[in-house]
Write a protein that holds these residues in place. Structure first.
Motif, short mmCIF file in Angstrom:
data_model
loop_
_atom_site.label_atom_id
_atom_site.label_comp_id
_atom_site.label_asym_id
_atom_site.label_seq_id
_atom_site.Cartn_x
_atom_site.Cartn_y
_atom_site.Cartn_z
N ASP A 3 5.53 15.38 -12.82
CA ASP A 3 5.89 14.03 -13.29
C ASP A 3 5.04 12.96 -12.61
N HIS A 4 4.98 11.81 -13.26
CA HIS A 4 4.39 10.57 -12.69
C HIS A 4 2.88 10.67 -12.46
N LEU A 5 2.16 11.50 -13.19
CA LEU A 5 0.71 11.52 -13.11
C LEU A 5 0.15 10.55 -14.15
N LEU A 54 -5.24 20.62 -0.35
CA LEU A 54 -4.37 19.61 -0.94
C LEU A 54 -4.35 18.39 -0.03
N ASN A 55 -4.79 17.24 -0.56
CA ASN A 55 -4.91 16.03 0.26
C ASN A 55 -4.29 14.84 -0.46
N LEU A 56 -3.69 13.97 0.33
CA LEU A 56 -3.15 12.72 -0.17
C LEU A 56 -4.02 11.59 0.33
N LYS A 57 -4.45 10.74 -0.57
CA LYS A 57 -5.30 9.61 -0.20
C LYS A 57 -4.51 8.32 -0.29
N LYS A 58 -4.49 7.57 0.80
CA LYS A 58 -3.79 6.30 0.82
C LYS A 58 -4.74 5.18 0.44
N ASP A 97 1.82 7.01 -10.32
CA ASP A 97 2.47 5.71 -10.20
C ASP A 97 3.79 5.81 -9.44
N SER A 98 4.06 6.98 -8.87
CA SER A 98 5.30 7.17 -8.11
C SER A 98 5.18 6.54 -6.73
N LYS A 99 6.28 5.95 -6.25
CA LYS A 99 6.30 5.40 -4.90
C LYS A 99 6.48 6.50 -3.85
N ASP A 100 6.92 7.68 -4.29
CA ASP A 100 7.13 8.80 -3.38
C ASP A 100 6.06 9.84 -3.62
N ILE A 101 4.92 9.69 -2.94
CA ILE A 101 3.79 10.59 -3.14
C ILE A 101 4.14 12.01 -2.70
N TYR A 102 5.03 12.13 -1.72
CA TYR A 102 5.38 13.46 -1.22
C TYR A 102 6.19 14.24 -2.24
N ALA A 103 7.04 13.55 -3.00
CA ALA A 103 7.78 14.23 -4.06
C ALA A 103 6.85 14.78 -5.13
N VAL A 104 5.80 14.02 -5.44
CA VAL A 104 4.83 14.47 -6.44
C VAL A 104 4.04 15.66 -5.92
N SER A 105 3.60 15.60 -4.65
CA SER A 105 2.83 16.71 -4.09
C SER A 105 3.69 17.96 -3.93
N ARG A 106 4.98 17.77 -3.63
CA ARG A 106 5.90 18.91 -3.52
C ARG A 106 6.04 19.60 -4.88
N GLN A 107 6.19 18.79 -5.94
CA GLN A 107 6.33 19.33 -7.28
C GLN A 107 5.04 20.06 -7.70
N LEU A 109 0.83 -1.20 0.00
CA LEU A 109 0.00 0.00 0.00
C LEU A 109 0.86 1.25 0.00
N SER A 110 0.55 2.15 -0.87
CA SER A 110 1.19 3.47 -0.88
C SER A 110 0.14 4.48 -1.27
N ALA A 111 0.36 5.71 -0.83
CA ALA A 111 -0.56 6.77 -1.24
C ALA A 111 -0.45 6.95 -2.74
N ASN A 112 -1.54 6.90 -3.47
CA ASN A 112 -1.47 6.97 -4.92
C ASN A 112 -2.47 7.96 -5.51
#
Length: 331
Positions: free
Chosen positions: A247-249, A294-298, A269-279, A223-226
Motif C-alpha cells: 500500500d501507499h506506493l 533494503l534502504n530508507l531514504k529520508k 505518501d505514507s507517514k509511516d515509512i516503517y509500516a510500508v517497508s515491513r509490508q 520531513l519524513s522518510a519517503n
C-alpha cells in the motif's frame, strides 16, 4: 521586536509580497529563506523603511515604520545585498560619514567607530582605501556601518554572496557573535547557511510565508522518510506483482543491472515509512524472494525547501529580471 501584518507590495501588476504576516522576537538569529525573486529583498526593504508598501504595516520596537520612521529606523542596522560603500574612502573615513549621518558626534562617534571596527575585526585595514580591500573585508565594513548607533536589530541581505569558503566561515562566525547582543535577521537562498547559523527559519515563496519555525521543528514536522530502495535477484515481472500488494506506493522505478540483479526505487505518501517497508519485506518473504538490500531514504531540508518554493522565484515578465532588480536598476 518586529511585527509584520498583512504586508502587500505590487510592482505595477506584479504581486511581489502577498498578505505577509509574521513576528520577530528579541534575542534570536532568524533566517529568511526563499528562492531568487521570492520577495525577500522587497520585504526587507519595507521592514527597514527603504521602500513603501502597497498595504499592511510594520512595527519595529512598537514604532510604525511608516508613521514613526525616525524612531523605528534608529532600532535597525541594515546591510543590503550590495554594501553601500564609498570606494575612495578608508573604512575609518566611511564609518565616520555613516556615524554622522546617524547623528553621532564627537567622543561618542569616535568610540563607536573603534568599537565596530573591533567587532568586525578590520583593525588591520581601517586606513586602507576600500577599493583595495578583498570582498570579505568589504562585507565586514558593510556590517560595521550597520552596527553604528548600536541598533537592536541587524538585518543582513545575502551577507556571504560572492565570498570564498574561508571568508564565508569568517562571516558566519561574526554573525553568530552579533546574535549574542542583537536580534539578527539573515536573508539567504542558501539553506545550509541559514541552518548553520539561525535559531529560527522563515521560508517565503510567491511573496507568501510558507514555513516559520526552529530548524529542528521544521525537520520533525515537514520531513519524513519517503523513499525506499532495494536490490533483489527476482525477475522484474515477479517484483511488479509483489509491489502490487504493498500500500501507499506513489512511484515505482525498476532497473535491471548488468550483473543480473534488479534495483528498485519506490516513493510513498505514507507517514509511516516503517509500516510500508515491513509490508514490502513480508510480501517478498511470503513468496520466498530475497531482498539483498533494503534502504530508507529520508528527505533533506533541501528537498523540503524546493518543494515549498517550487517555481516561486521565477519572474514571468520575460526579460529574466525580477521587479526588485528592475527597481534597483532604475534608482
Amino acid at each position: 521586536m518586529i511585527k509584520v501584518e498583512h504586508l502587500t507590495k505590487y510592482y505595477g501588476d506584479f504581486l511581489a509580497v502577498s498578505d505577509l504576516s509574521f513576528e520577530i522576537e528579541e534575542g534570536h538569529v532568524y533566517g529568511f529563506l526563499g528562492p531568487n525573486g521570492a520577495g525577500k529583498t522587497t520585504t526587507m526593504n519595507i521592514m527597514t523603511g527603504c521602500l513603501s508598501a502597497t498595504s499592511g504595516r510594520v512595527e519595529v520596537g512598537g514604532h510604525d515604520i511608516f508613521e514613526e520612521a525616525e524612531q523605528a529606523k534608529k532600532l535597525i542596522g541594515y546591510l543590503p545585498e550590495q554594501p553601500p560603500l564609498y570606494m575612495n574612502e578608508t573604512p575609518a573615513e566611511y564609518l565616520r560619514f555613516v556615524g554622522e549621518a546617524k547623528g553621532l558626534r564627537g567622543d561618542e562617534l569616535r568610540a563607536q567607530i573603534d568599537r565596530v571596527i573591533g567587532q568586525v575585526r578590520i583593525e588591520a585595514v581601517r586606513d586602507r582605501r576600500i577599493s583595495a580591500l578583498s570582498k570579505g573585508y568589504k562585507q565586514r565594513v558593510g556590517i560595521a556601518q550597520a552596527l553604528l548607533g548600536n541598533p537592536k536589530v541587524i538585518i543582513l541581505d545575502e551577507p556571504t554572496v560572492g565570498l570564498d569558503p574561508i571568508q564565508i566561515i569568517e562571516i558566519r562566525d561574526l554573525i553568530r557573535e552579533l546574535g549574542r547582543e542583537h536580534t539578527v535577521i539573515l536573508s539567504s537562498h542558501i539553506l545550509s547557511e541559514v541552518q548553520a547559523i539561525c535559531e529560527k527559519i522563515l521560508i517565503i515563496a510567491h511573496g507568501k510565508l510558507v514555513a516559520f519555525d526552529t530548524p529542528d521543528k521544521l525537520e520533525r514536522s515537514l520531513l519524513s522518510a519517503n523513499e525506499i530502495t532495494f536490490t533483489t535477484d527476482a525477475k522484474a515481472d515477479v517484483v511488479r506483482g509483489l509491489l502490487a500488494k504493498v500500500d501507499h506506493l506513489t512511484d515505482v522505478e525498476l532497473e535491471e543491472r548488468e550483473d543480473g540483479l534488479l534495483s528498485a526505487r519506490l516513493k510513498t505518501d505514507s507517514k509511516d515509512i516503517y509500516a510500508v517497508s515491513r509490508q514490502l519485506f513480508f510480501a517478498f518473504a511470503e513468496e520466498d524472494q530475497p531482498l539483498l538490500e533494503l534502504n530508507l531514504k529520508k528527505a533533506s531540508l533541501e528537498d523540503i525547501f524546493i518543494e515549498l518554493t517550487e517555481s516561486g522565484g521565477e519572474d514571468q515578465t520575460g526579460d529574466g529580471t525580477t521587479p526588485e532588480e528592475r527597481e534597483d536598476e532604475a534608482v
